[in-house]
Scaffold this motif. Structure first.
Motif: not given
Length: 464
Positions: A201-203, A250-251, A258-260
């Motif tokens: 998880x990326x919070x 992708x955020x 950039x977070x995928x």
């Protein structure tokens, strides 16, 4: 068009609507409730509190099975999919609906299914799923339509990999990596749930601290345990855009990152369900988040119309919503069984859970109140050792001179239950609301409640 007359009509059957309906019915009012669903319970039962807490409980059981050496005699650690775990929540929802339907039936409250909107201050029209229109005329109304996740217009929530806290319950797969945007209560709870299922998880937190309204020490403890379970917390970040892919998202963050991930769960705020109520017809205005302003009696700017629950904003908790609805009805029937609900404990169902009431250290320091701290660490409590739940602590803040209890903060298993002992004592008059109560009271042994005695002695040792 069918026309029906009532004393009170309540819009919504979540906790606020139910609280209002049950209280008004006890005083002989002729009642009707309207809900857009065919079943009662509101978002609390179907999309929010109940399913997420049932889901959390199942994940907690999985963690226990996978980490407790005793269970290795049964089998090796197992992986469980999100849809399979969600089935337990569906069973609880069904039981809740059954119970709550019985409440309305026993109190002889009429139920209407459809979308309600005000024609004038004493009339609402209900458009049923079949398209038929029914008109309800009443002396008073309670708006208890709840809230829904806030959805920015620049994010495509129709994309199959983009979810909010409502639609996540329709997730049909278990992502390997999940981005959760928004580290409020809901975001932190779902971070615990998914990390407990082995999801990376990326919070994404738009602030510099998790749940900054909490006591600093409790917030730090939550951060530590989330990180310890492979949750990557990114503070002080804001989104620029969300890019949907065939196999993920992708955020793009304003910081350039950039977070995928396989999916994105949006948990950044909620909006009151007021846009379809026709409030413009009766002169009630809402704020930018669709929330209605009320006075201390839960009355809106229109004297015969009240509002309660998430639709009025703070504290947006099911527990408070029920009491707010009950209090709104208490004002309608002109009975003294009402109050302005402001003494609300915080209950956060992360893993481990968090609960608190009263002031925290930051607030007492700013107010220059001479306080001291008493702590009990769960790792030293016999009951926590027996249940294999050693993580956490109970923290009591009290006045150095009078020993009055000023705040109770708890982190760990059963925190939301444990805090109510402190809440009960804080509400007692005079000397009963002091640390001495916990020293001079015999607690069952072994229990988690005994932590109050341990924390009280710890606090007294700091001043004597």
């Amino acid at each position: 068009m069918a026309v029906y007359n009532y004393d009170v009509v309540i819009l919504g059957t979540g906790p606020a609507g139910e609280g209002a309906a049950m209280n008004a019915s006890k005083y002989g009012r002729k009642l009707a409730v309207v809900d857009s669903r065919r079943v009662v319970g509101g978002n609390c039962t179907h999309l929010g509190t109940i399913p997420s807490k049932a889901l959390r409980h199942s994940v907690k059981q999985i963690i226990e099975f996978n980490t407790n050496p005793m269970f290795r005699q049964i089998g090796e650690p197992r992986w469980f999919s999100f849809p399979d775990v969600l089935k337990s929540a569906e069973r609880v929802i069904s039981k809740q609906v059954s119970s709550r339907t019985g409440y309305y039936a026993r109190n002889r409250i009429d139920m209407f299914n459809g979308t309600a909107s005000f024609v004038d201050e004493r009339t609402v029209e209900v458009v049923t799923p079949s398209g038929a229109v029914e008109r309800l005329v009443a002396d008073q109304f309670v708006i208890a339509t709840g809230s829904r996740p806030y959805r920015p217009s620049d994010i495509n929530f129709n994309h199959p990999r983009v979810y909010d806290s409502d639609t996540i319950l329709s997730l049909s797969h278990t992502p390997r990596r999940l981005i959760i945007y928004g580290a409020g209560v809901i975001g932190c709870e779902y971070a615990s749930i998914f990390s407990g299922l082995g999801v990376l998880v990326d919070l994404i937190d738009t602030r510099d601290q998790l749940l900054s309204f909490l006591d600093d020490e409790i917030s730090d403890a939550l951060s530590y345990h989330l990180r310890n379970n492979n949750v990557l917390i990114r503070h002080n970040e804001d989104y620029e855009r969300v890019e949907g892919l065939d196999n993920g998202v992708i955020l793009h963050l304003k910081s350039g990152k950039k977070i995928k991930a396989d999916a994105l769960l949006w948990c950044n705020g909620r909006t009151g369900n007021t846009d379809r109520l026709g409030l413009e017809n009766i002169g009630i205005k809402v704020n930018s988040r669709g929330q209605i302003e009320v006075d201390e009696n839960y009355r809106t700017s229109v004297s015969n119309i009240y509002a309660a629950g998430d639709v009025i904003g703070w504290p947006s908790l099911a527990s408070a919503a029920y009491d707010q609805g009950r209090s709104a009805a208490g004002n309608i029937v002109e009975h003294d069984g009402w109050r302005f609900v402001n003494d609300v404990p915080t209950g956060i169902y992360t893993i481990p859970e968090i609960s608190s009431i009263g002031k925290n250290e930051q607030e007492l320091t700013v107010a220059k109140i001479p306080y001291e701290v008493g702590k009990a660490f769960f790792k030293g409590m016999a009951r926590a050792q027996i249940s294999n739940e050693p993580v956490g602590m109970l923290k009591i803040l009290f006045h150095r001179e009078t020993l009055e209890i000023l705040g109770v903060h708890c982190f760990g298993d059963q925190a939301s239950e444990i805090v109510h002992i402190g809440q009960a004592i804080m509400n007692q008059p005079g000397e009963l609301n002091t640390l001495k109560y916990f020293v001079n009271t015999t607690f069952n042994y072994p229990t988690m409640a005994e932590a109050y005695r341990v924390a009280a002695f710890d606090g007294l040792n700091r001043i004597f």
